[in-house]
Write an enzyme that holds these catalytic residues in place. Structure first.
Site, short mmCIF file in Angstrom:
data_model
loop_
_atom_site.label_atom_id
_atom_site.label_comp_id
_atom_site.label_asym_id
_atom_site.label_seq_id
_atom_site.Cartn_x
_atom_site.Cartn_y
_atom_site.Cartn_z
N ASN A 17 0.88 -1.17 0.00
CA ASN A 17 0.00 0.00 0.00
C ASN A 17 0.92 1.22 0.00
OD1 ASN A 17 -1.79 2.04 0.49
ND2 ASN A 17 -2.78 1.06 2.25
N HIS A 189 -12.50 3.11 -0.46
CA HIS A 189 -12.54 2.12 0.63
C HIS A 189 -13.26 0.84 0.19
CE1 HIS A 189 -12.50 5.59 3.84
NE2 HIS A 189 -11.27 5.16 3.62
N ARG A 293 -10.22 9.44 20.24
CA ARG A 293 -9.94 9.24 21.67
C ARG A 293 -9.81 10.58 22.37
NH1 ARG A 293 -5.48 4.97 19.82
NH2 ARG A 293 -5.54 6.49 18.16
N GLU A 393 -8.08 -4.91 5.07
CA GLU A 393 -7.92 -4.65 3.63
C GLU A 393 -6.77 -5.45 3.04
OE1 GLU A 393 -8.33 -0.51 4.98
OE2 GLU A 393 -9.09 -0.07 2.98
P1 ADP Z 1 -6.96 5.34 8.43
O1 ADP Z 1 -6.65 3.94 7.91
O2 ADP Z 1 -8.08 6.04 7.72
O3 ADP Z 1 -5.77 6.21 8.67
P2 ADP Z 1 -7.84 4.00 10.86
O4 ADP Z 1 -8.93 3.11 10.36
O5 ADP Z 1 -6.59 3.37 11.34
O6 ADP Z 1 -7.55 5.18 9.86
O7 ADP Z 1 -8.46 4.88 12.04
C1 ADP Z 1 -7.68 5.83 12.71
C2 ADP Z 1 -8.57 6.58 13.69
O8 ADP Z 1 -9.22 5.66 14.56
C3 ADP Z 1 -7.82 7.51 14.62
O9 ADP Z 1 -7.65 8.77 14.02
C4 ADP Z 1 -8.74 7.59 15.82
O10 ADP Z 1 -9.65 8.66 15.63
C5 ADP Z 1 -9.52 6.30 15.78
N1 ADP Z 1 -9.19 5.38 16.87
C6 ADP Z 1 -8.21 4.48 16.93
N2 ADP Z 1 -8.24 3.82 18.11
C7 ADP Z 1 -9.27 4.34 18.81
C8 ADP Z 1 -9.83 4.09 20.11
N3 ADP Z 1 -9.33 3.17 20.92
N4 ADP Z 1 -10.91 4.81 20.47
C9 ADP Z 1 -11.44 5.74 19.66
N5 ADP Z 1 -10.96 6.02 18.43
C10 ADP Z 1 -9.89 5.33 18.01
#
Ligand code: ADP
Length: 407
Positions: A17, A189, A293, A393
């Site tokens: 990726n 997505h 968070r 993914e």
């Molecule tokens: P991407 O692949 O779009 O970068 P992710 O699917 O990994 O994103 O999601 C990242 C987001 O998930 C973080 O920005 C945060 O807002 C949220 N996140 C991750 N862990 C937690 C948690 N334990 N509680 C709440 N939100 C979380």
């Protein structure tokens, strides 16, 4: 027993990726369906590049720091780490490399073995995916140089959405202009929406063809999709990933005239508006934070801006759940996935609250469970299931890649 005609019994797939300054990689064995190693190279081209390599099976993550000049060096460094684990990319066990490619336009509705023509078509789509496709192309070229003998497969983020009916995919603008510039809703997505909707049917113990699902992929980027019998019929992202839900840094839906206003009245350039809407809007624009968070911590402390940001985020989610319920007519499950969807119980609770009229409810105890497994969080007697299904993914890309080269 089946014999492996093309892969000779080997089954490793490397998934890449490639972003503009990062490469995420995973090596999987698709015969055994196990992950062998994962890694991330970030800040490519800077002095502070970093590679984190994590072997599977409880091995300690290893880190390299210091300048990694380009994608070629990044992939070579990843290959060295894999080789150190006895998983060298020169191994005959490796049967293909699967690439996440963000934009496949209308041409690519399936995973596709990359030829010069395919690469040229991915390049032709750069104007509609200027941030993503160039990085994906660089990743493909680098991997081709490393293993020119191996099939390289493109798995497109847009592919799952190519089944959207024309009335969902077209914007209501002048048809000639739209067609001349390939302006329509493509959705993104897709690999996640495909995987999660299929896993949801498994969780419900029903054939995919019988199940209607609303998938809420809530990561830093966020999108919703309506999936009827395994086929996507509507999704919230459009020509680009900017449309739809409130995201970490993207505005999602706005009146397009806001952009005219920003140009004519606020004097901003098109590039500045692009940055504003893609990078400085959404949760970060509303309250300064895009990590759910941190936002929840501030909400719990009574912070007004964080509370308003959270409420706007939830309001938009509810609008999409309602709209997609109407699009589907009958909904069997609403499913949450990705970083926020999988982890943020308060988001799930708030998004479903008040939707009893749609047959939707969340059981507080089930919603509080933390788990990496697909699970139901609706009460046992609920008319519509509410579920959490962790997305994967890379596994989906590896599976699609292996299926293509294996038969
Ligand atoms: P991407 O692949 O779009 O970068 P992710 O699917 O990994 O994103 O999601 C990242 C987001 O998930 C973080 O920005 C945060 O807002 C949220 N996140 C991750 N862990 C937690 C948690 N334990 N509680 C709440 N939100 C979380």
């Amino acid at each position: 027993m089946t014999t492996d005609r093309t892969t000779g019994g080997a089954g490793r797939v490397l998934v890449l990726n490639s972003g503009s300054s990062s490469v995420k990689y995973q090596l999987l064995d698709m015969r055994e369906r196990v992950r062998l190693a994962t890694g991330l190279v970030e800040r490519i081209g800077e002095e502070t590049s970093r590679l984190v390599h994590t072997p599977s099976g409880g091995g300690e993550p290893r880190e390299r720091t210091g300048r990694i000049a380009d994608h070629e060096q990044a992939l070579k460094a990843a290959a060295e780490e894999l080789a150190a684990d006895g998983l060298g990319l020169d191994s005959p066990e490796l049967v293909a490399i699967g690439h996440r490619v963000v934009h496949g336009g209308l041409k690519f509705s399936e995973p596709t073995v990359i030829t010069d023509e395919v690469l040229a078509e991915i390049e032709r789509l750069v104007p509609v995916a200027p941030l993503h496709n160039p990085a994906n192309i660089t990743g493909i070229r680098t991997a081709q140089a490393l293993r020119p003998d191996l099939p390289q497969v493109a798995v497109f983020d847009t592919a799952f959405h190519t089944t959207m009916p024309e009335h969902a995919a077209r914007y209501a603008i002048d048809v000639e202009t739209a067609d001349a510039h390939r302006i329509r809703r493509y959705g993104f997505h897709g690999t996640s929406h495909a995987y999660v909707s299929r896993r949801t049917a498994e969780l419900l113990g029903r054939p995919v063809a019988d199940v209607n699902v609303i998938v809420l992929h809530l990561g830093n980027g966020a999108s919703a999709s309506a999936v009827a019998g395994g086929r996507c019929v509507e999704t919230s992202m459009g020509l680009t990933p900017l449309e739809g839900l409130v995201m970490g840094t993207r505005s999602g839906d706005i009146d397009p005239a806001v952009t005219f206003h920003l140009k004519r009245v606020a004097g901003m350039s098109v590039d500045e508006i692009d940055v504003l809407l893609n990078k400085k809007s959404g949760l970060v624009g509303l309250c300064g934070d895009n990590d759910m968070r941190e936002i929840r911590r501030r909400v719990d402390e009574g912070d007004e801006r964080a509370t308003l940001a959270f409420d706007i985020y939830i309001h938009r989610l509810k609008k999409y759940i309602g709209a997609y319920s109407a699009v589907l007519g009958r909904v069997d499950a609403v499913v949450f996935t990705a970083g926020v969807g999988e982890n943020a119980a308060p988001v799930r609770e708030a998004a479903i609250a008040g939707l009893e009229g749609f047959g939707l409810a969340v059981d507080a105890d089930l919603n509080a469970v933390r788990s990496g497994e697909p699970r139901l969080i609706s009460p046992v007697d609920a008319r519509v299931a509410v579920a959490v299904v962790p997305t994967d993914e890379e596994l989906e890309i590896a599976g699609q890649t292996f299926a293509l080269v294996h038969n």
